[in-house]
Write an enzyme that holds these catalytic residues in place. Structure first.
Site, PDB file in Angstrom:
ATOM      1  CG  HIS A 156      -2.012  -1.048   1.096  1.00 48.98           C
ATOM      2  ND1 HIS A 156      -3.320  -0.746   0.810  1.00 48.98           N
ATOM      3  CD2 HIS A 156      -1.964  -2.402   1.188  1.00 48.98           C
ATOM      4  CE1 HIS A 156      -4.041  -1.863   0.729  1.00 48.98           C
ATOM      5  NE2 HIS A 156      -3.238  -2.879   0.961  1.00 48.98           N
ATOM      6  CG  ASP A 213       0.012   9.118   1.099  1.00 54.47           C
ATOM      7  OD1 ASP A 213      -0.009   7.951   1.486  1.00 54.47           O
ATOM      8  OD2 ASP A 213      -0.685  10.034   1.604  1.00 54.47           O
TER       9      ASP A 213
HETATM   10  O1  LIG Z   1      -2.408   0.641  10.804  1.00 53.17           O
HETATM   11  P1  LIG Z   1      -1.751   1.935  11.177  1.00 53.17           P
HETATM   12  O2  LIG Z   1      -0.329   1.763  11.633  1.00 53.17           O
HETATM   13  O3  LIG Z   1      -2.594   2.728  12.147  1.00 53.17           O
HETATM   14  O4  LIG Z   1      -1.673   2.849   9.851  1.00 53.17           O
HETATM   15  C1  LIG Z   1      -2.767   3.039   8.987  1.00 53.17           C
HETATM   16  C2  LIG Z   1      -2.464   2.529   7.589  1.00 53.17           C
HETATM   17  O5  LIG Z   1      -1.512   3.424   6.990  1.00 53.17           O
HETATM   18  C3  LIG Z   1      -1.003   3.057   5.718  1.00 53.17           C
HETATM   19  O6  LIG Z   1      -2.027   3.198   4.700  1.00 53.17           O
HETATM   20  C4  LIG Z   1      -1.750   3.034   3.322  1.00 53.17           C
HETATM   21  O7  LIG Z   1      -2.821   2.452   2.638  1.00 53.17           O
HETATM   22  C5  LIG Z   1      -3.677   3.312   1.881  1.00 53.17           C
HETATM   23  C6  LIG Z   1      -4.626   2.435   1.069  1.00 53.17           C
HETATM   24  O8  LIG Z   1      -3.934   1.700   0.083  1.00 53.17           O
HETATM   25  C7  LIG Z   1      -2.887   4.240   0.981  1.00 53.17           C
HETATM   26  O9  LIG Z   1      -3.788   5.137   0.326  1.00 53.17           O
HETATM   27  C8  LIG Z   1      -1.901   5.033   1.809  1.00 53.17           C
HETATM   28  O10 LIG Z   1      -1.094   5.808   0.929  1.00 53.17           O
HETATM   29  C9  LIG Z   1      -0.992   4.120   2.618  1.00 53.17           C
HETATM   30  O11 LIG Z   1      -0.224   4.946   3.494  1.00 53.17           O
HETATM   31  C10 LIG Z   1      -0.419   1.661   5.789  1.00 53.17           C
HETATM   32  O12 LIG Z   1       0.122   1.297   4.527  1.00 53.17           O
HETATM   33  C11 LIG Z   1      -1.443   0.649   6.294  1.00 53.17           C
HETATM   34  O13 LIG Z   1      -0.836  -0.634   6.446  1.00 53.17           O
HETATM   35  C12 LIG Z   1      -1.918   1.113   7.668  1.00 53.17           C
HETATM   36  O14 LIG Z   1      -2.937   0.243   8.149  1.00 53.17           O
HETATM   37  O1  LIG Z   2     -11.237  10.897  10.726  1.00 52.04           O
HETATM   38  C1  LIG Z   2     -10.982  10.110   9.827  1.00 52.04           C
HETATM   39  C2  LIG Z   2      -9.832  10.233   9.001  1.00 52.04           C
HETATM   40  C3  LIG Z   2      -9.643   9.307   7.981  1.00 52.04           C
HETATM   41  N1  LIG Z   2     -10.532   8.299   7.791  1.00 52.04           N
HETATM   42  C4  LIG Z   2     -10.338   7.357   6.678  1.00 52.04           C
HETATM   43  O2  LIG Z   2      -8.990   6.871   6.687  1.00 52.04           O
HETATM   44  C5  LIG Z   2      -8.557   6.638   5.367  1.00 52.04           C
HETATM   45  C6  LIG Z   2      -7.187   7.283   5.162  1.00 52.04           C
HETATM   46  O3  LIG Z   2      -6.612   6.700   4.049  1.00 52.04           O
HETATM   47  P1  LIG Z   2      -5.423   7.356   3.219  1.00 52.04           P
HETATM   48  O4  LIG Z   2      -5.137   6.449   2.092  1.00 52.04           O
HETATM   49  O5  LIG Z   2      -5.751   8.751   2.821  1.00 52.04           O
HETATM   50  O6  LIG Z   2      -4.181   7.460   4.224  1.00 52.04           O
HETATM   51  P2  LIG Z   2      -3.524   6.443   5.275  1.00 52.04           P
HETATM   52  O7  LIG Z   2      -3.998   6.897   6.611  1.00 52.04           O
HETATM   53  O8  LIG Z   2      -3.962   5.075   4.936  1.00 52.04           O
HETATM   54  O9  LIG Z   2      -2.052   6.633   5.115  1.00 52.04           O
HETATM   55  C7  LIG Z   2      -9.610   7.183   4.424  1.00 52.04           C
HETATM   56  O10 LIG Z   2     -10.375   6.136   3.861  1.00 52.04           O
HETATM   57  C8  LIG Z   2     -10.495   8.057   5.338  1.00 52.04           C
HETATM   58  O11 LIG Z   2     -11.856   8.099   4.953  1.00 52.04           O
HETATM   59  C9  LIG Z   2     -11.660   8.164   8.599  1.00 52.04           C
HETATM   60  O12 LIG Z   2     -12.472   7.248   8.417  1.00 52.04           O
HETATM   61  N2  LIG Z   2     -11.846   9.081   9.583  1.00 52.04           N
END
Ligand SMILES: O=P(O)(O)OC[C@H]1O[C@H](O[C@H]2O[C@H](CO)[C@@H](O)[C@H](O)[C@H]2O)[C@H](O)[C@@H](O)[C@@H]1O
Ligand SMILES: O=c1ccn([C@@H]2O[C@H](COP(=O)(O)OP(=O)(O)O)[C@@H](O)[C@H]2O)c(=O)[nH]1
Length: 487
Positions: free
Chosen positions: A157, A364
């Site tokens: 991701h 990202d």
């Molecule tokens: O599980 P956490 O440590 O709390 O972090 C949340 C997630 O962050 C990252 O999200 C990614 O996935 C998104 C969907 O593909 C993508 O849009 C974003 O750019 C990525 O940063 C991480 O890769 C996940 O594993 C985490 O669960």
């Molecule tokens: O207050 C919040 C902030 C974020 N999101 C969700 O968290 C995801 C964030 O995904 P993104 O790929 O932008 O970034 P990541 O946190 O995975 O790096 C999106 O689906 C948002 O709708 C949510 O449900 N509530």
């Protein structure tokens, strides 16, 4: 086919609660509709060896969710340590933030092995495993060691950086060699995929042919699968959200000013400091925008036990206080800064209320917020997306106002342009983005990946007998020539 999806973070499927991150948000509808089993961490830990590792299995639409208590002795070294203090900074090209010990790597491998053992109970005839993200780079290799010959795919991701950055990760060769036990590796962008293949060819010295890496494990196909969203669902949420108290109170509180919105986890990859600096620059250099543009920044705390995240939280809070202190007035707060999360139904309404969406990560993988902001707009009067060219989403959302998040002046200018953009141009840009989102949904993303993974089963069935041929052929040749004198 029996599909087993694995990730560290899983979502419980409660529409009125905030999602933690895009991975969980994206996989929830996939599992609900595909009937897959989704296994991941329960967020709790347990001491000692568990006979029955899964804490809980519950239905999730037509699928199920299985949450596992991970081993207490290794959880910190795995999650806060190797995954989020070595791999995450490297994958986002921030080698300067790598903080890791040998024990962290051991814990990471232990948790990968633990998860592989736990998954065996879900293995039936015609199973395919689909592993998600950098927490489980070695899970495929662990499953192979347990004798699994089913197709195993992996989707990353996050971005994948250039080889020189990955070389900063301890044990990188061992780990990336282990990744080649997967049959299929999926990436968000072509650049990520090419960087990975560049490492495999350059650092591991392996052959790469047409996107397939050839290693001791066999063939690993590497492909690009940009993750999507359910755009129609967001549009429907947004259209219905006006009556929600948070949304209606926000609307009432705007005294004719234009609202920009940012929604991010509090993560150094998201470019929050640069973004706030750009608003500061805008109000400093162009005082006419004071009172006429304000920012609502939702910054959900993330990975708080890690020093770099604690430091960031302090830095952003200080900066917001400083900017508000200098530009604020008795009846105007330039930045409304919230350290909490909202459900997606409410978020959709907040996105629609804002005339400008600001998504300015330094790096990202995709950034689903960018896509959700677009999907939530009113087609008759859409807002403008200001988007970092270093978000994976920029490859598809080319008609956003693309910015370099390191160029503070450039971002300030883009915000001013967005605020003044005529309706016809806003509609033209939005239509083009919406077309992309509708053409590439989250359901399509998972269907594409799973179809490609299934092809691996067919390929293996064809290649496996051929692979057993050389020894047989050799035996036949030996018996055929026995007694013949070769000259
Ligand atoms: O599980 P956490 O440590 O709390 O972090 C949340 C997630 O962050 C990252 O999200 C990614 O996935 C998104 C969907 O593909 C993508 O849009 C974003 O750019 C990525 O940063 C991480 O890769 C996940 O594993 C985490 O669960
Ligand atoms: O207050 C919040 C902030 C974020 N999101 C969700 O968290 C995801 C964030 O995904 P993104 O790929 O932008 O970034 P990541 O946190 O995975 O790096 C999106 O689906 C948002 O709708 C949510 O449900 N509530």
């Amino acid at each position: 086919m029996n599909l087993v999806v694995v990730s560290n973070r899983v979502a419980r499927g409660k529409p009125n609660e905030p999602m933690t991150g895009g991975l969980a948000a994206a996989l929830l509808p996939v599992v609900e509709h595909s009937g897959a089993i989704w296994a991941g961490s329960s967020g709790r830990v347990r001491d000692g060896h568990q006979k029955e590792p899964f804490a809980e299995i519950e239905a999730l639409g037509s699928g199920a969710i299985a949450t596992l208590d991970l081993p207490a002795a290794h959880y910190g070294g795995y999650y806060e340590g190797f995954a989020n203090s070595a791999l995450w900074p490297a994958l986002h090209s921030r080698s300067d933030l790598i903080r890791v010990s040998r024990d962290d790597y051991v814990s990471y491998r232990e948790v990968n092995a633990f998860m592989a053992r736990a998954l065996m109970r879900f293995r039936k005839a015609k199973t395919a495993f689909w592993v998600q993200d950098y927490h489980f780079l070695a899970l495929g290799a662990e499953l192979r060691d347990l004798g699994v010959d089913d197709p195993i795919g992996f989707f990353l991701h996050t971005p994948w950086p250039v080889a020189a950055v990955m070389q900063g990760v301890p044990n990188h060769r061992e780990l990336i060699t282990a990744m080649l036990a997967y049959d299929l590796l999926g990436f968000q962008t072509n650049e990520d995929c090419q960087n990975f293949l560049g490492y495999v060819a350059g650092e591991l010295g392996l052959a790469v042919e047409d996107g397939v890496a050839i290693s001791q494990h066999g063939r690993t196909r590497c492909e690009v699968f940009p993750i999507g969203i359910d755009a129609e669902k967001f549009a429907a949420y947004a259209a219905k959200s006006a009556s929600h108290p948070d949304v209606s109170r926000l609307r009432r509180s705007l005294n004719g000013e234009r609202l920009a919105i940012g929604v991010d986890r509090l993560d150094y990859s998201k470019g929050l400091v640069n973004r706030i600096s750009a608003f500061d620059r805008l109000w400093t250099e162009h005082p006419q925008f004071a009172r006429s543009i304000s920012l609502l920044q939702i910054a959900n705390p993330s990975r708080g036990a890690i020093e770099a995240y604690g430091n960031l939280q302090n830095e952003v809070a200080r900066l917001v206080t400083d900017v508000n202190g200098r530009h604020g007035e008795v009846d105007w707060t330039p930045i409304r800064y919230l350290n909490k999360g909202f459900s997606q139904t409410v978020l959709a309404g907040l996105y629609r209320t804002a005339q400008i969406g600001v998504v300015t990560p330094l790096h990202d993988g995709m950034n689903l917020v960018a896509k959700e902001y677009v999907a939530a707009q009113n087609p008759a009067d859409p807002g403008v997306l200001v988007l970092s060219k270093f978000a994976g989403a920029a490859n598809e959302l080319e008609t956003a106002l693309l910015v370099n998040p390191h160029d503070i002046d450039g971002m300030a200018r883009a915000i001013a342009v967005a605020a003044a953009m005529p309706l016809a141009e806003r509609k033209m840009r939005w239509d083009a983005m919406m077309k992309k989102l509708r053409g590439h949904t989250i359901q399509q993303w998972s269907a594409d990946f799973v179809a490609e993974l299934e092809k691996c089963r067919t390929e293996k069935a064809v290649v496996a007998p051929l692979e057993t041929q050389p020894p047989q052929a050799l035996r036949w040749l030996k018996s055929a020539i026995s007694g013949v004198r070769l000259i």
